[in-house]
Design a protein around this motif. Structure first.
Motif, PDB file in Angstrom:
ATOM      1  N   ALA A 192      50.068  44.990  16.195  1.00 49.21           N
ATOM      2  CA  ALA A 192      50.633  46.251  15.813  1.00 49.21           C
ATOM      3  C   ALA A 192      51.810  46.837  16.867  1.00 49.21           C
ATOM      4  O   ALA A 192      52.742  47.456  16.247  1.00 49.21           O
ATOM      5  CB  ALA A 192      49.563  47.302  15.607  1.00 49.21           C
ATOM      6  N   HIS A 193      51.566  46.627  18.187  1.00 46.09           N
ATOM      7  CA  HIS A 193      52.387  47.153  18.941  1.00 46.09           C
ATOM      8  C   HIS A 193      52.453  46.110  20.127  1.00 46.09           C
ATOM      9  O   HIS A 193      51.108  45.621  20.554  1.00 46.09           O
ATOM     10  CB  HIS A 193      52.074  48.490  19.605  1.00 46.09           C
ATOM     11  N   THR A 194      53.304  45.978  21.094  1.00 45.23           N
ATOM     12  CA  THR A 194      53.191  45.409  22.299  1.00 45.23           C
ATOM     13  C   THR A 194      53.854  46.253  23.313  1.00 45.23           C
ATOM     14  O   THR A 194      54.577  47.092  22.941  1.00 45.23           O
ATOM     15  CB  THR A 194      53.865  43.972  22.483  1.00 45.23           C
ATOM     16  N   GLY A 195      53.384  46.179  24.458  1.00 40.58           N
ATOM     17  CA  GLY A 195      53.960  47.018  25.787  1.00 40.58           C
ATOM     18  C   GLY A 195      53.684  46.552  27.114  1.00 40.58           C
ATOM     19  O   GLY A 195      53.034  45.141  27.247  1.00 40.58           O
ATOM     20  N   VAL A 196      53.837  47.272  28.048  1.00 43.90           N
ATOM     21  CA  VAL A 196      53.679  46.851  29.529  1.00 43.90           C
ATOM     22  C   VAL A 196      53.052  47.973  30.327  1.00 43.90           C
ATOM     23  O   VAL A 196      53.629  49.192  29.860  1.00 43.90           O
ATOM     24  CB  VAL A 196      54.884  46.146  30.104  1.00 43.90           C
ATOM     25  N   GLY A 197      52.316  47.601  31.332  1.00 44.00           N
ATOM     26  CA  GLY A 197      51.834  48.823  32.082  1.00 44.00           C
ATOM     27  C   GLY A 197      53.013  49.775  32.616  1.00 44.00           C
ATOM     28  O   GLY A 197      52.606  51.154  32.743  1.00 44.00           O
ATOM     29  N   ALA A 198      54.060  49.497  33.049  1.00 46.94           N
ATOM     30  CA  ALA A 198      55.040  50.294  33.344  1.00 46.94           C
ATOM     31  C   ALA A 198      55.187  51.443  32.518  1.00 46.94           C
ATOM     32  O   ALA A 198      55.997  52.554  32.941  1.00 46.94           O
ATOM     33  CB  ALA A 198      56.279  49.485  33.660  1.00 46.94           C
ATOM     34  N   ALA A 199      54.748  51.493  31.158  1.00 48.69           N
ATOM     35  CA  ALA A 199      55.349  52.359  30.077  1.00 48.69           C
ATOM     36  C   ALA A 199      54.551  53.635  30.594  1.00 48.69           C
ATOM     37  O   ALA A 199      54.941  54.671  30.040  1.00 48.69           O
ATOM     38  CB  ALA A 199      54.849  52.012  28.696  1.00 48.69           C
ATOM     39  N   VAL A 200      53.512  53.272  31.443  1.00 51.41           N
ATOM     40  CA  VAL A 200      52.514  54.701  31.779  1.00 51.41           C
ATOM     41  C   VAL A 200      53.134  55.277  33.016  1.00 51.41           C
ATOM     42  O   VAL A 200      52.716  54.836  34.091  1.00 51.41           O
ATOM     43  CB  VAL A 200      51.023  54.135  31.703  1.00 51.41           C
ATOM     44  N   MET A 201      53.966  56.047  32.718  1.00 57.60           N
ATOM     45  CA  MET A 201      54.513  56.917  34.160  1.00 57.60           C
ATOM     46  C   MET A 201      55.085  55.838  35.230  1.00 57.60           C
ATOM     47  O   MET A 201      54.931  56.122  36.206  1.00 57.60           O
ATOM     48  CB  MET A 201      53.618  57.941  34.623  1.00 57.60           C
ATOM     49  N   GLY A 202      55.446  54.530  34.918  1.00 58.72           N
ATOM     50  CA  GLY A 202      55.777  53.723  35.706  1.00 58.72           C
ATOM     51  C   GLY A 202      54.716  52.728  36.182  1.00 58.72           C
ATOM     52  O   GLY A 202      55.018  51.564  36.450  1.00 58.72           O
ATOM     53  N   SER A 203      53.365  53.211  36.092  1.00 60.22           N
ATOM     54  CA  SER A 203      52.270  52.568  36.416  1.00 60.22           C
ATOM     55  C   SER A 203      51.110  53.278  36.288  1.00 60.22           C
ATOM     56  O   SER A 203      51.117  54.525  36.281  1.00 60.22           O
ATOM     57  CB  SER A 203      52.411  52.292  37.984  1.00 60.22           C
ATOM     58  N   PRO A 204      50.041  52.576  35.671  1.00 60.78           N
ATOM     59  CA  PRO A 204      48.802  53.468  35.445  1.00 60.78           C
ATOM     60  C   PRO A 204      48.169  54.147  36.758  1.00 60.78           C
ATOM     61  O   PRO A 204      47.533  55.071  36.721  1.00 60.78           O
ATOM     62  CB  PRO A 204      47.619  52.419  34.881  1.00 60.78           C
ATOM     63  N   LEU A 205      48.455  53.330  37.970  1.00 59.56           N
ATOM     64  CA  LEU A 205      48.055  54.286  39.047  1.00 59.56           C
ATOM     65  C   LEU A 205      48.657  55.350  39.533  1.00 59.56           C
ATOM     66  O   LEU A 205      48.060  56.368  39.846  1.00 59.56           O
ATOM     67  CB  LEU A 205      48.507  53.292  40.284  1.00 59.56           C
ATOM     68  N   ARG A 206      50.040  55.561  38.948  1.00 58.61           N
ATOM     69  CA  ARG A 206      50.772  56.879  38.983  1.00 58.61           C
ATOM     70  C   ARG A 206      50.266  57.849  38.086  1.00 58.61           C
ATOM     71  O   ARG A 206      49.974  59.067  38.645  1.00 58.61           O
ATOM     72  CB  ARG A 206      52.218  56.776  38.727  1.00 58.61           C
ATOM     73  N   ALA A 207      49.890  57.487  36.957  1.00 60.02           N
ATOM     74  CA  ALA A 207      49.232  58.246  36.048  1.00 60.02           C
ATOM     75  C   ALA A 207      47.964  58.842  36.626  1.00 60.02           C
ATOM     76  O   ALA A 207      47.481  60.045  36.446  1.00 60.02           O
ATOM     77  CB  ALA A 207      48.916  57.628  34.682  1.00 60.02           C
ATOM     78  N   ALA A 208      47.060  57.878  37.441  1.00 59.69           N
ATOM     79  CA  ALA A 208      45.828  58.280  37.721  1.00 59.69           C
ATOM     80  C   ALA A 208      45.882  59.461  39.120  1.00 59.69           C
ATOM     81  O   ALA A 208      45.128  60.136  39.231  1.00 59.69           O
ATOM     82  CB  ALA A 208      44.999  57.150  38.581  1.00 59.69           C
ATOM     83  N   ALA A 209      46.968  59.185  39.723  1.00 58.41           N
ATOM     84  CA  ALA A 209      47.409  60.187  41.055  1.00 58.41           C
ATOM     85  C   ALA A 209      47.725  61.324  40.309  1.00 58.41           C
ATOM     86  O   ALA A 209      47.369  62.424  40.876  1.00 58.41           O
ATOM     87  CB  ALA A 209      48.543  59.426  41.664  1.00 58.41           C
ATOM     88  N   TRP A 210      48.630  61.191  39.259  1.00 58.75           N
ATOM     89  CA  TRP A 210      48.807  62.593  38.578  1.00 58.75           C
ATOM     90  C   TRP A 210      47.686  63.411  38.266  1.00 58.75           C
ATOM     91  O   TRP A 210      47.261  64.621  38.425  1.00 58.75           O
ATOM     92  CB  TRP A 210      49.715  62.424  37.610  1.00 58.75           C
ATOM     93  N   LEU A 211      46.494  62.799  37.637  1.00 58.54           N
ATOM     94  CA  LEU A 211      45.145  63.275  37.307  1.00 58.54           C
ATOM     95  C   LEU A 211      44.727  63.808  38.360  1.00 58.54           C
ATOM     96  O   LEU A 211      44.318  65.054  38.317  1.00 58.54           O
ATOM     97  CB  LEU A 211      44.420  62.149  36.514  1.00 58.54           C
TER      98      LEU A 211
END
Length: 278
Positions: A192-211
């Motif tokens: 259905a879709h493909t992607g890469v972790g960088a799509a999430v605010m540059g890194s999922p770790l950055r998203a967690a820090a934002w949270l």
């Protein structure tokens, strides 16, 4: 003091949860509903749900990818609470009828080894506090009719949350670049879709820090054992009764969400057993 009656908006949403119905956009019913008001509405619902016996197992970060912001027409991330009754076991039929307008998203989940308290946290703090990562499928849903949401609508509606399914293989994140991990989302065996972790605010770790930092601004903290859903790597895909979704993430493995044949929007029945993590 806010001109919005926080309790009234929370009651509207809780009534929609109970009845299985949807509401017109909250921002139409309450034109002065601000982002701060919306988070207060979300927090009020969380208080009511926990008093009724639900446990908080973590938080989701939403709208972290450009694909999801474009799909839903909003311009910044948000967060929502994750409750015990939102956890579904992998490879076990999920009651589709318990949702209204479900959509599936592939995500990277982090499980914390120790508390995280902002503000001022960065990626290194997230890595130090994380026990392991898992592949995950989030089931987003909306109590707002036809997904006609603005940012305040989705925030008040607990980040348009529905449920989540976690993978079974725990992978330490130290030394692993989550931004480079590729992801494939399949629906009924077809990509259905493909992607890469960088799509999430540059890194999922950055998203967690934002949270963690954003929660601190609202007087909320992350605890040891909490799950962080870091945000969808791709656009979401609508769920139909009988669907099977698989999310495969490089180095983290695969997770599958299976939906039973009950139709979305039918009266919610008994939920599938939740799989809590240790």
């Amino acid at each position: 003091m806010s001109a919005i009656d926080i309790d009234a908006v929370a009651d509207d949403l809780l009534a929609a949860y109970r009845s299985g119905t949807t509401l017109p956009p909250l921002t139409g019913t309450y034109p002065r509903l601000s982002v701060d008001d919306a988070y207060a509405v979300q927090q009020r619902q969380a208080e009511i749900r926990t008093k009724a016996g639900a446990g908080i197992v973590g938080f989701k970060v939403g709208l972290t990818s450009a694909a999801m912001r474009q799909q839903l027409g909003v311009d910044q991330p948000d967060y929502g609470h994750l409750f015990t009754d939102m956890l579904y076991a992998a490879d076990t039929p999920i009651p589709t009828g318990a949702f209204r307008q479900p959509r599936a998203e592939p995500e990277i989940a982090l499980v914390l080894a120790r508390p995280l308290r902002g503000p001022g946290l960065g990626v290194a703090d997230i890595v130090a506090a994380t026990a392991y990562a898992l592949p995950a499928i989030e089931i987003i849903d909306s109590r707002i009719t036809d997904w006609r949401i603005g940012l305040a609508d989705t925030i008040a509606d607990n980040g348009s949350s529905g449920g989540l399914v976690l993978g079974n293989t725990a992978t330490p994140v130290d030394g692993l670049d989550l931004s480079q991990l590729g992801c494939v989302l399949r629906r009924n065996g077809r990509i259905a879709h493909t992607g890469v972790g960088a799509a999430v605010m540059g890194s999922p770790l950055r998203a967690a820090a934002w949270l963690a930092n954003t929660l601190a601004a609202h007087g909320v903290e992350l605890d040891a054992g909490h799950i962080i859903l870091t945000g969808s790597i791709t656009a979401s895909v609508a769920v139909q009764a009988g669907d099977g979704f698989t999310a495969s993430v490089d180095h983290l493995g695969t997770v599958t969400a299976l939906f039973d044949m009950s139709q979305p929007g039918s009266p919610p029945g008994a939920a599938a057993p939740a799989r809590l993590i240790d």
